[in-house]
Design a protein around this motif. Structure first.
Motif, mmCIF file in Angstrom:
data_model
loop_
_atom_site.group_PDB
_atom_site.id
_atom_site.type_symbol
_atom_site.label_atom_id
_atom_site.label_comp_id
_atom_site.label_asym_id
_atom_site.label_seq_id
_atom_site.Cartn_x
_atom_site.Cartn_y
_atom_site.Cartn_z
ATOM 1 N N VAL A 196 38.585 52.513 42.627
ATOM 2 C CA VAL A 196 37.313 51.850 42.324
ATOM 3 C C VAL A 196 36.782 52.311 40.968
ATOM 4 O O VAL A 196 36.291 51.510 40.164
ATOM 5 C CB VAL A 196 36.289 52.122 43.437
ATOM 6 N N GLU A 197 36.886 53.614 40.695
ATOM 7 C CA GLU A 197 36.399 54.146 39.423
ATOM 8 C C GLU A 197 37.215 53.628 38.247
ATOM 9 O O GLU A 197 36.670 53.320 37.173
ATOM 10 C CB GLU A 197 36.433 55.680 39.450
ATOM 11 N N LEU A 198 38.512 53.535 38.435
ATOM 12 C CA LEU A 198 39.406 53.103 37.346
ATOM 13 C C LEU A 198 39.546 51.587 37.252
ATOM 14 O O LEU A 198 40.300 51.098 36.409
ATOM 15 C CB LEU A 198 40.797 53.724 37.535
ATOM 16 N N LYS A 199 38.837 50.855 38.110
ATOM 17 C CA LYS A 199 39.003 49.399 38.161
ATOM 18 C C LYS A 199 38.802 48.733 36.799
ATOM 19 O O LYS A 199 39.564 47.814 36.458
ATOM 20 C CB LYS A 199 38.021 48.819 39.195
ATOM 21 N N PRO A 200 37.807 49.127 35.974
ATOM 22 C CA PRO A 200 37.684 48.479 34.661
ATOM 23 C C PRO A 200 38.935 48.630 33.797
ATOM 24 O O PRO A 200 39.343 47.677 33.115
ATOM 25 C CB PRO A 200 36.472 49.187 34.039
ATOM 26 N N LEU A 201 39.557 49.820 33.826
ATOM 27 C CA LEU A 201 40.772 50.035 33.045
ATOM 28 C C LEU A 201 41.949 49.275 33.652
ATOM 29 O O LEU A 201 42.814 48.758 32.925
ATOM 30 C CB LEU A 201 41.097 51.535 32.967
ATOM 31 N N ILE A 202 41.988 49.210 34.981
ATOM 32 C CA ILE A 202 43.051 48.459 35.652
ATOM 33 C C ILE A 202 42.941 46.971 35.318
ATOM 34 O O ILE A 202 43.955 46.300 35.030
ATOM 35 C CB ILE A 202 42.975 48.687 37.174
ATOM 36 N N ASP A 203 41.719 46.448 35.324
ATOM 37 C CA ASP A 203 41.522 45.047 34.969
ATOM 38 C C ASP A 203 41.919 44.781 33.517
ATOM 39 O O ASP A 203 42.479 43.721 33.190
ATOM 40 C CB ASP A 203 40.055 44.647 35.183
ATOM 41 N N GLU A 204 41.617 45.748 32.651
ATOM 42 C CA GLU A 204 41.998 45.594 31.245
ATOM 43 C C GLU A 204 43.515 45.539 31.094
ATOM 44 O O GLU A 204 44.055 44.700 30.350
ATOM 45 C CB GLU A 204 41.424 46.757 30.422
ATOM 46 N N ALA A 205 44.217 46.441 31.800
ATOM 47 C CA ALA A 205 45.680 46.447 31.737
ATOM 48 C C ALA A 205 46.256 45.172 32.335
ATOM 49 O O ALA A 205 47.270 44.646 31.852
ATOM 50 C CB ALA A 205 46.222 47.678 32.462
ATOM 51 N N TYR A 206 45.623 44.669 33.388
ATOM 52 C CA TYR A 206 46.108 43.436 34.029
ATOM 53 C C TYR A 206 45.895 42.230 33.117
ATOM 54 O O TYR A 206 46.736 41.325 33.066
ATOM 55 C CB TYR A 206 45.385 43.244 35.358
ATOM 56 N N SER A 207 44.782 42.211 32.379
ATOM 57 C CA SER A 207 44.530 41.098 31.464
ATOM 58 C C SER A 207 45.519 41.104 30.305
ATOM 59 O O SER A 207 45.796 40.054 29.714
ATOM 60 C CB SER A 207 43.097 41.161 30.934
ATOM 61 N N GLU A 208 46.052 42.285 29.971
ATOM 62 C CA GLU A 208 47.059 42.358 28.914
ATOM 63 C C GLU A 208 48.326 41.614 29.291
ATOM 64 O O GLU A 208 49.093 41.181 28.421
ATOM 65 C CB GLU A 208 47.399 43.820 28.599
ATOM 66 N N LEU A 209 48.551 41.442 30.593
ATOM 67 C CA LEU A 209 49.731 40.700 31.060
ATOM 68 C C LEU A 209 49.489 39.194 31.036
ATOM 69 O O LEU A 209 50.399 38.422 31.373
ATOM 70 C CB LEU A 209 50.097 41.140 32.482
ATOM 71 N N GLY A 210 48.286 38.776 30.670
ATOM 72 C CA GLY A 210 47.975 37.351 30.594
ATOM 73 C C GLY A 210 47.180 36.834 31.772
ATOM 74 O O GLY A 210 46.873 35.645 31.837
ATOM 75 N N TYR A 211 46.835 37.729 32.713
ATOM 76 C CA TYR A 211 46.044 37.321 33.878
ATOM 77 C C TYR A 211 44.569 37.587 33.572
ATOM 78 O O TYR A 211 44.069 38.685 33.782
ATOM 79 C CB TYR A 211 46.470 38.090 35.130
ATOM 80 N N VAL A 212 43.892 36.560 33.085
ATOM 81 C CA VAL A 212 42.505 36.751 32.657
ATOM 82 C C VAL A 212 41.531 36.517 33.801
ATOM 83 O O VAL A 212 40.599 37.287 34.016
ATOM 84 C CB VAL A 212 42.173 35.815 31.476
ATOM 85 N N ASP A 213 41.742 35.442 34.555
ATOM 86 C CA ASP A 213 40.784 35.043 35.595
ATOM 87 C C ASP A 213 41.239 35.427 36.998
ATOM 88 O O ASP A 213 40.664 34.970 37.981
ATOM 89 C CB ASP A 213 40.543 33.531 35.536
ATOM 90 N N GLU A 214 42.274 36.252 37.127
ATOM 91 C CA GLU A 214 42.782 36.627 38.447
ATOM 92 C C GLU A 214 42.346 38.045 38.798
ATOM 93 O O GLU A 214 42.093 38.876 37.920
ATOM 94 C CB GLU A 214 44.318 36.509 38.483
ATOM 95 N N GLU A 215 42.266 38.314 40.089
ATOM 96 C CA GLU A 215 41.792 39.606 40.598
ATOM 97 C C GLU A 215 42.989 40.479 40.957
ATOM 98 O O GLU A 215 43.820 40.096 41.791
ATOM 99 C CB GLU A 215 40.907 39.385 41.823
ATOM 100 N N PHE A 216 43.085 41.656 40.329
ATOM 101 C CA PHE A 216 44.233 42.525 40.572
ATOM 102 C C PHE A 216 44.248 43.059 41.993
ATOM 103 O O PHE A 216 45.321 43.313 42.546
ATOM 104 C CB PHE A 216 44.231 43.697 39.576
ATOM 105 N N THR A 217 43.085 43.255 42.600
ATOM 106 C CA THR A 217 43.052 43.770 43.968
ATOM 107 C C THR A 217 43.813 42.846 44.920
ATOM 108 O O THR A 217 44.425 43.303 45.885
ATOM 109 C CB THR A 217 41.599 43.952 44.443
ATOM 110 N N ASP A 218 43.781 41.538 44.664
ATOM 111 C CA ASP A 218 44.556 40.601 45.479
ATOM 112 C C ASP A 218 46.053 40.876 45.329
ATOM 113 O O ASP A 218 46.819 40.793 46.306
ATOM 114 C CB ASP A 218 44.246 39.158 45.069
ATOM 115 N N VAL A 219 46.476 41.203 44.113
ATOM 116 C CA VAL A 219 47.889 41.523 43.872
ATOM 117 C C VAL A 219 48.268 42.811 44.597
ATOM 118 O O VAL A 219 49.351 42.909 45.199
ATOM 119 C CB VAL A 219 48.152 41.667 42.351
#
Length: 290
Positions: A196-219
């Protein structure tokens, strides 16, 4: 309160009644006097002025109300209880997050000697890339968050009815025992809190893969569900070796994804432990989204 017109009407009615009573009294007295005495000399008529009735306005007298005597009370000062304020979490940048995680890793398990199994380089990006691939059934070995086992895979060669049969060597699964021990000793509550604390960084890393509007927690849920849904074969699996690489003799097993075949190589006992731990983590992750 009555209005002026009704008040005048009542005053006139009262005056008429008083005048009639007065006239009747005069008539009775005159009749009685004339019947008992000789006729007197005529009396000059004297004009009697009409009585003036002055109405006094009623005085509104409010009753005196005794004010209750309130005894003096001592007011006790109430000191509010101090409210614990959680310290604000200041996250590093994604490129500088490894030092932040390295400092916290020793607090997540009591088996610190097993932390050597974790690749401590670019950990957030490795976690995101490996999880994204695993959820789809692929294995991104170059982005693994754990070092690869040093022991290589091997098979058992047996001869039955004059035929050579290759079977899965269950002893090989022991090379994954240390990884399972690490997972089993991890504080799941603290692990979810870190996520939960690292979620902003995780979302940033996930957006680098091209997933802008998707939720990483679902993955992440999809990846965990792949492990939980994996069926464990009841019988020992047979292998074939048409080339350097071993393959499963059962084509249905061979056609499984690389992620599912990795779960088979982990072994039955290890997989049961992993399922139990991930089930607990998955439930706690779900509660963070409620």
């Amino acid at each position: 309160m009555e209005n002026s017109s009704s008040s005048k009407q009542n005053n006139n009615s009262s005056w008429v009644i008083v005048a009639l009573v007065f006239l009747v009294a005069i008539a009775v007295i005159g009749y009685f006097y004339q019947s008992t005495t000789p006729e007197p000399e005529p009396i000059k008529e004297v004009s009697v002025p009409e009585p003036v009735i002055v109405e006094e306005e009623p005085k509104n007298i409010e009753p005196e109300i005794e004010q209750p005597v309130i005894p003096e009370q001592t007011v006790q000062e109430i000191t509010p209880e101090p409210v614990e304020v959680e310290p604000e979490i200041v996250l590093p940048t994604l490129d500088e997050s490894d030092n932040w995680i390295r400092e916290k890793l020793p607090t997540i398990t009591w088996r610190n000697e097993l932390l050597k199994l974790i690749v401590d380089d670019d950990m957030v990006r490795r976690f995101v890339v490996f999880t994204d691939n695993f959820a789809k059934g692929d294995i991104a070995y170059r982005h693994s968050i754990l070092v690869q086992p040093t022991e290589k895979f091997s098979a058992q060669e047996n001869t039955e009815d004059g035929q050579q049969i290759l079977r899965w060597d269950e002893n090989v699964s022991k090379r994954f025992s240390l990884y399972v021990d690490l997972l089993r000793t991890i504080d799941s509550d603290l692990l979810v809190q870190w996520y939960v604390e690292l979620k902003p960084l995780i979302d940033e890393a996930y957006s680098e893969l091209g997933y802008v509007d998707e939720e990483f927690t679902d993955v992440l849920h999809d990846a965990i569900s792949r492990v939980l849904d994996m069926e464990i074969p009841k019988e020992q699996l047979e292998l074939v070796r048409p080339s350097v690489m071993y393959k499963y003799k059962d084509q249905d097993i061979e056609q499984l994804t690389d992620a599912d075949k990795l779960l088979l190589r982990i072994g039955k006992d290890n997989l049961l432990v992993i399922k139990s731990v991930l089930l607990e983590i998955n439930e706690k992750l779900s509660r963070t989204r409620e």
